[in-house]
Design a protein around this motif. Structure first.
Motif, PDB file in Angstrom:
ATOM      1  N   GLY A 375     -30.225  55.635  -5.807  1.00 40.17           N
ATOM      2  CA  GLY A 375     -30.297  57.377  -5.348  1.00 40.17           C
ATOM      3  C   GLY A 375     -28.760  57.329  -4.720  1.00 40.17           C
ATOM      4  N   SER A 376     -28.275  56.224  -5.075  1.00 40.92           N
ATOM      5  CA  SER A 376     -26.243  56.263  -4.436  1.00 40.92           C
ATOM      6  C   SER A 376     -25.496  56.578  -5.353  1.00 40.92           C
ATOM      7  CB  SER A 376     -26.007  55.037  -3.986  1.00 40.92           C
ATOM      8  OG  SER A 376     -24.462  54.632  -3.926  1.00 40.92           O
ATOM      9  N   PRO A 377     -24.416  57.667  -5.680  1.00 42.43           N
ATOM     10  CA  PRO A 377     -23.881  58.390  -5.638  1.00 42.43           C
ATOM     11  C   PRO A 377     -22.278  57.966  -6.278  1.00 42.43           C
ATOM     12  CG  PRO A 377     -23.738  60.004  -4.438  1.00 42.43           C
ATOM     13  CD  PRO A 377     -24.810  58.790  -4.202  1.00 42.43           C
ATOM     14  N   SER A 378     -22.288  56.855  -5.917  1.00 47.22           N
ATOM     15  CA  SER A 378     -20.712  56.700  -5.512  1.00 47.22           C
ATOM     16  C   SER A 378     -20.998  54.870  -5.244  1.00 47.22           C
ATOM     17  CB  SER A 378     -20.321  56.885  -4.439  1.00 47.22           C
ATOM     18  OG  SER A 378     -20.750  56.625  -3.277  1.00 47.22           O
ATOM     19  N   PRO A 379     -19.869  54.998  -5.989  1.00 50.91           N
ATOM     20  CA  PRO A 379     -19.646  52.893  -5.126  1.00 50.91           C
ATOM     21  C   PRO A 379     -19.323  52.701  -4.343  1.00 50.91           C
ATOM     22  CG  PRO A 379     -17.311  53.900  -6.451  1.00 50.91           C
ATOM     23  CD  PRO A 379     -18.178  55.319  -6.148  1.00 50.91           C
ATOM     24  N   PRO A 380     -20.360  50.852  -3.688  1.00 48.18           N
ATOM     25  CA  PRO A 380     -20.011  50.658  -2.048  1.00 48.18           C
ATOM     26  C   PRO A 380     -18.757  50.530  -2.078  1.00 48.18           C
ATOM     27  CG  PRO A 380     -21.097  48.833  -3.737  1.00 48.18           C
ATOM     28  CD  PRO A 380     -20.486  49.769  -4.606  1.00 48.18           C
ATOM     29  N   TRP A 381     -17.701  50.135  -2.499  1.00 45.46           N
ATOM     30  CA  TRP A 381     -15.875  50.548  -1.692  1.00 45.46           C
ATOM     31  C   TRP A 381     -15.373  52.112  -1.277  1.00 45.46           C
ATOM     32  CZ3 TRP A 381     -13.448  54.371  -4.529  1.00 45.46           C
ATOM     33  CH2 TRP A 381     -13.309  54.758  -6.331  1.00 45.46           C
ATOM     34  N   ARG A 382     -16.367  52.726  -2.157  1.00 44.60           N
ATOM     35  CA  ARG A 382     -15.947  54.015  -1.678  1.00 44.60           C
ATOM     36  C   ARG A 382     -17.032  54.439  -0.672  1.00 44.60           C
ATOM     37  NH1 ARG A 382     -12.831  58.931  -2.286  1.00 44.60           N
ATOM     38  NH2 ARG A 382     -14.385  60.703  -1.606  1.00 44.60           N
ATOM     39  N   ASP A 383     -17.945  54.811  -0.781  1.00 42.80           N
ATOM     40  CA  ASP A 383     -19.306  53.935   0.905  1.00 42.80           C
ATOM     41  C   ASP A 383     -18.329  53.441   1.859  1.00 42.80           C
ATOM     42  OD1 ASP A 383     -20.679  55.418  -0.382  1.00 42.80           O
ATOM     43  OD2 ASP A 383     -22.432  54.078  -0.401  1.00 42.80           O
ATOM     44  N   ALA A 384     -18.164  52.398   1.420  1.00 44.04           N
ATOM     45  CA  ALA A 384     -16.700  51.470   2.522  1.00 44.04           C
ATOM     46  C   ALA A 384     -15.794  52.927   3.412  1.00 44.04           C
ATOM     47  CB  ALA A 384     -16.094  50.324   2.325  1.00 44.04           C
ATOM     48  N   ILE A 385     -15.027  53.341   2.565  1.00 43.20           N
ATOM     49  CA  ILE A 385     -14.168  54.007   3.315  1.00 43.20           C
ATOM     50  C   ILE A 385     -14.720  55.669   3.293  1.00 43.20           C
ATOM     51  CG2 ILE A 385     -12.050  56.145   1.697  1.00 43.20           C
ATOM     52  CD1 ILE A 385     -11.670  54.421  -1.262  1.00 43.20           C
ATOM     53  N   LEU A 386     -15.638  55.978   3.460  1.00 50.02           N
ATOM     54  CA  LEU A 386     -16.083  57.469   4.185  1.00 50.02           C
ATOM     55  C   LEU A 386     -16.211  56.952   5.422  1.00 50.02           C
ATOM     56  CD1 LEU A 386     -15.848  58.904   1.613  1.00 50.02           C
ATOM     57  CD2 LEU A 386     -18.023  59.849   2.386  1.00 50.02           C
ATOM     58  N   ALA A 387     -17.222  55.165   5.593  1.00 50.77           N
ATOM     59  CA  ALA A 387     -17.107  54.763   7.060  1.00 50.77           C
ATOM     60  C   ALA A 387     -15.792  54.675   7.372  1.00 50.77           C
ATOM     61  CB  ALA A 387     -18.374  54.212   6.577  1.00 50.77           C
ATOM     62  N   TYR A 388     -14.828  54.353   7.380  1.00 50.34           N
ATOM     63  CA  TYR A 388     -14.135  53.951   7.898  1.00 50.34           C
ATOM     64  C   TYR A 388     -13.131  55.307   8.393  1.00 50.34           C
ATOM     65  CZ  TYR A 388      -9.487  51.969   9.344  1.00 50.34           C
ATOM     66  OH  TYR A 388      -8.129  51.678  10.027  1.00 50.34           O
ATOM     67  N   LEU A 389     -13.138  56.613   7.392  1.00 47.78           N
ATOM     68  CA  LEU A 389     -12.662  57.551   7.961  1.00 47.78           C
ATOM     69  C   LEU A 389     -13.453  58.051   8.847  1.00 47.78           C
ATOM     70  CD1 LEU A 389     -11.303  59.179   4.875  1.00 47.78           C
ATOM     71  CD2 LEU A 389     -10.522  58.322   5.971  1.00 47.78           C
ATOM     72  N   LEU A 390     -14.871  57.952   9.045  1.00 45.32           N
ATOM     73  CA  LEU A 390     -15.664  58.260  10.114  1.00 45.32           C
ATOM     74  C   LEU A 390     -15.619  57.493  11.073  1.00 45.32           C
ATOM     75  CD1 LEU A 390     -17.906  60.498  10.631  1.00 45.32           C
ATOM     76  CD2 LEU A 390     -19.276  59.424   9.700  1.00 45.32           C
ATOM     77  N   SER A 391     -14.836  56.501  11.322  1.00 49.51           N
ATOM     78  CA  SER A 391     -14.465  55.562  12.488  1.00 49.51           C
ATOM     79  C   SER A 391     -13.552  55.993  12.480  1.00 49.51           C
ATOM     80  CB  SER A 391     -14.536  53.734  11.872  1.00 49.51           C
ATOM     81  OG  SER A 391     -14.436  52.949  13.296  1.00 49.51           O
ATOM     82  N   ALA A 392     -12.860  56.069  11.867  1.00 51.88           N
ATOM     83  CA  ALA A 392     -11.280  56.351  12.661  1.00 51.88           C
ATOM     84  C   ALA A 392     -11.868  57.495  13.216  1.00 51.88           C
ATOM     85  CB  ALA A 392     -10.434  56.953  11.375  1.00 51.88           C
ATOM     86  N   THR A 393     -12.032  59.014  13.118  1.00 49.67           N
ATOM     87  CA  THR A 393     -12.354  59.883  14.136  1.00 49.67           C
ATOM     88  C   THR A 393     -13.035  59.962  15.445  1.00 49.67           C
ATOM     89  OG1 THR A 393     -13.105  61.550  11.633  1.00 49.67           O
ATOM     90  CG2 THR A 393     -13.978  62.248  14.028  1.00 49.67           C
ATOM     91  N   PHE A 394     -14.280  58.724  15.668  1.00 47.72           N
ATOM     92  CA  PHE A 394     -14.925  58.851  16.893  1.00 47.72           C
ATOM     93  C   PHE A 394     -13.543  57.660  17.289  1.00 47.72           C
ATOM     94  CE2 PHE A 394     -18.812  59.326  13.939  1.00 47.72           C
ATOM     95  CZ  PHE A 394     -19.393  60.081  14.900  1.00 47.72           C
ATOM     96  N   LYS A 395     -13.200  57.361  17.532  1.00 50.18           N
ATOM     97  CA  LYS A 395     -11.782  56.154  17.604  1.00 50.18           C
ATOM     98  C   LYS A 395     -10.765  57.167  18.483  1.00 50.18           C
ATOM     99  CE  LYS A 395     -12.081  52.278  14.832  1.00 50.18           C
ATOM    100  NZ  LYS A 395     -11.662  51.580  13.608  1.00 50.18           N
ATOM    101  N   ASP A 396     -10.861  58.639  17.580  1.00 51.31           N
ATOM    102  CA  ASP A 396      -9.620  59.118  17.871  1.00 51.31           C
ATOM    103  C   ASP A 396     -10.207  60.641  19.308  1.00 51.31           C
ATOM    104  OD1 ASP A 396      -7.163  60.119  17.966  1.00 51.31           O
ATOM    105  OD2 ASP A 396      -7.360  61.188  16.628  1.00 51.31           O
ATOM    106  N   CYS A 397     -11.142  60.617  19.095  1.00 55.40           N
ATOM    107  CA  CYS A 397     -11.950  61.372  20.490  1.00 55.40           C
ATOM    108  C   CYS A 397     -11.537  62.115  21.234  1.00 55.40           C
ATOM    109  CB  CYS A 397     -13.115  62.388  19.865  1.00 55.40           C
ATOM    110  SG  CYS A 397     -13.827  60.650  20.666  1.00 55.40           S
ATOM    111  N   SER A 398     -12.230  63.112  22.238  1.00 50.77           N
ATOM    112  CA  SER A 398     -12.224  62.699  23.863  1.00 50.77           C
ATOM    113  C   SER A 398     -13.407  63.425  24.251  1.00 50.77           C
ATOM    114  CB  SER A 398     -10.717  63.907  23.740  1.00 50.77           C
ATOM    115  OG  SER A 398      -9.543  63.790  23.365  1.00 50.77           O
ATOM    116  N   LEU A 399     -13.344  63.097  25.813  1.00 49.14           N
ATOM    117  CA  LEU A 399     -14.284  63.741  26.594  1.00 49.14           C
ATOM    118  C   LEU A 399     -13.994  64.763  27.629  1.00 49.14           C
ATOM    119  CD1 LEU A 399     -16.487  59.812  26.821  1.00 49.14           C
ATOM    120  CD2 LEU A 399     -16.610  61.663  24.950  1.00 49.14           C
TER     121      LEU A 399
END
Length: 464
Positions: A375-399
């Motif tokens: 069911g995955s439309p993208s290669p694993p390395w592309r999934d890893a990039i999206l995960a990393y970018l999303l992690s960067a968002t959570f690292k840079d947020c404020s409460l």
């Protein structure tokens, strides 16, 4: 009920509140009976470059920017932990009048004014609940930073010992201090620990740094009655002191109590109870399971893209380009279950065993030689990039911690996460270079301390 057009309000009824790297925020200060009362407006910014616009390779697609919070962030972090946002159309004439009013008042910091500006060409803004506004309310904005130490699995032998002993934030702070910036001693692992003494310690260090920098640090801002508070005369009590003392009347420590301790005792009960901190730590660590070293190695091996070399528009396109909204939605749909999120359910932190299982599964998926999920439309390395970018968002947020002073209210306030914007893919090269520079700077510090027999004085970071 949808909000009316912004043009039904006067631009001068919106007052500058704050800004980050991507957005500028103004709060509604008009009539209390307006539908916009208690709301803030978030406006996109652009760098001041030739032509006054962003380069195409830098831009996050507009539909991602305005939908990211509701469609991507809320399902992972939990709707209760993020603010509700509503898109509103923007008129260029209305925006120009707002910008001109801010310029006439001189409310933007000079360095921000020189670097960027409100994007007058953006067709939409985002209206959100104003978490800072309100009489009799203390609102505290904390940028909690990185809440985890990486696994040594994907680290090089030359960096594994350092990165699993000292957190990224403490090393980064020293790196900035070497360039002349201040050092605050705050370790985010204390804030994320869930341990009362360590949380108090983190808050006291943040407050002390806020005082010594005259309110200039970027990871703590304090608002009272909707207005930003700056440190006052150390010999005189301020309205903030009275407010904090009011919040701790249920049992502060024996007198005398320092202002930093007063601040910590006011905020700690809320931070110890909120699920937002453990959820942020969990998402940061799981989505960055390969760390930047492992991701760089994966991309070099599978795509030929070397993050250590020039990383420009051609490399971004070779890696699939900036993710669009439909790709983000599809990715979250596939990976939410692996992160312990159930559709329609409220987010809660994983147990230690569940976290280990999720980590192992994510590593296996990202490192697979080919797409293992039909069911995955993208290669694993592309999934890893999206995960990393999303992690960067959570690292840079404020409460934003919101504490009402009403004596009838509980001293435990509310916590919401803000500044959860998508990160541009073209920053991958910058992330890699910064990691190298920070580690090298920290290594030099350890060598200097060891040479004079003081290596044991360097504080080690610890999780949990």
């Amino acid at each position: 009920m949808p909000l009316p057009p912004l043009e039904t309000t006067s631009p001068i009824a919106w007052q500058y509140t704050a800004e980050g790297g991507a957005n500028l925020v103004v709060s509604f200060a008009g009539p209390a009976d307006s539908p916009f009362s208690g709301h803030a407006l978030r406006l996109r910014k652009r760098k001041k470059r030739a032509g006054g616009v962003k380069g195409g390779e830098d831009a996050v697609p507009s539909e991602v920017d305005v939908e990211f919070g509701a469609r991507i962030i809320a399902p992972l972090l939990g709707e209760a932990n993020v603010v509700v946002m509503e898109k509103v159309p923007l008129s260029r004439d209305w925006l120009e009048e707002l910008v001109e009013d801010m310029r006439a008042q001189g409310v933007r910091p000079a360095e921000r004014e020189a670097e960027d500006e409100v994007d007058l060409d953006t067709p939409e803004g985002v209206v959100v609940e104003d978490l800072i506004a309100g009489r009799g309310v203390i609102a505290v904005e904390i940028k909690p930073k990185w809440g985890f130490l990486p696994s040594p699995t994907h680290l090089s032998p030359s960096t594994a010992s350092m990165k699993t002993t000292y957190c990224r934030t403490c090393m980064h702070r020293h790196y900035k201090a070497s360039d002349g910036e201040g050092s605050d001693g705050f370790c985010p692992l204390d804030l994320y620990s869930g341990n009362s003494a360590r949380v108090h310690k983190a808050l006291e260090q943040l407050y002390g740094s806020w005082m010594s920098s005259e309110g200039g640090i970027n990871n703590l801002r304090i608002f009272l009655d909707g207005k930003k508070v700056l440190p006052g005369n150390a010999d005189q009590a301020s309205p903030l002191d009275y407010a904090l003392d009011h919040l701790t009347t249920s049992g502060p420590p024996a007198s005398p109590i320092s202002r930093a301790s007063l601040f910590a005792h006011a905020l700690a009960p809320t931070l110890l109870r909120t699920p937002a901190l453990p959820l942020l730590r969990e998402l940061q660590s799981l989505l960055d399971v390969l760390y930047i070293e492992g991701l760089a190695s994966l991309l070099s091996r599978t795509t030929g893209v070397d993050l250590a070399r020039h990383f420009g528009p051609e490399e971004v396109q070779k890696l699939g380009g900036q993710p669009r909204l439909d790709e983000w939605i599809e990715w979250v749909g596939r990976y939410s279950p692996l992160l312990g999120r159930q559709q329609g359910g409220e987010s809660s932190p994983l147990s230690h065993e569940e976290w280990d299982q999720s980590k192992a599964t994510l590593e296996s998926r990202f490192l697979a030689s080919s797409t293992s999920d039909e069911g995955s439309p993208s290669p694993p390395w592309r999934d890893a990039i999206l995960a990393y970018l999303l992690s960067a968002t959570f690292k840079d947020c404020s409460l934003i911690i919101r504490l009402p002073l009403d004596s009838a209210a509980s001293t435990v306030g509310t916590v919401k996460a803000i500044d959860l914007d998508p990160k541009p893919m073209n920053r991958l090269g910058k992330y890699w270079r910064m990691d190298r520079e920070i580690v090298e700077c920290w290594k030099e510090r350890l060598e200097r301390m060891e040479a004079v027999g003081r290596a044991g004085e360097v504080r080690q970071c610890r999780e949990g």
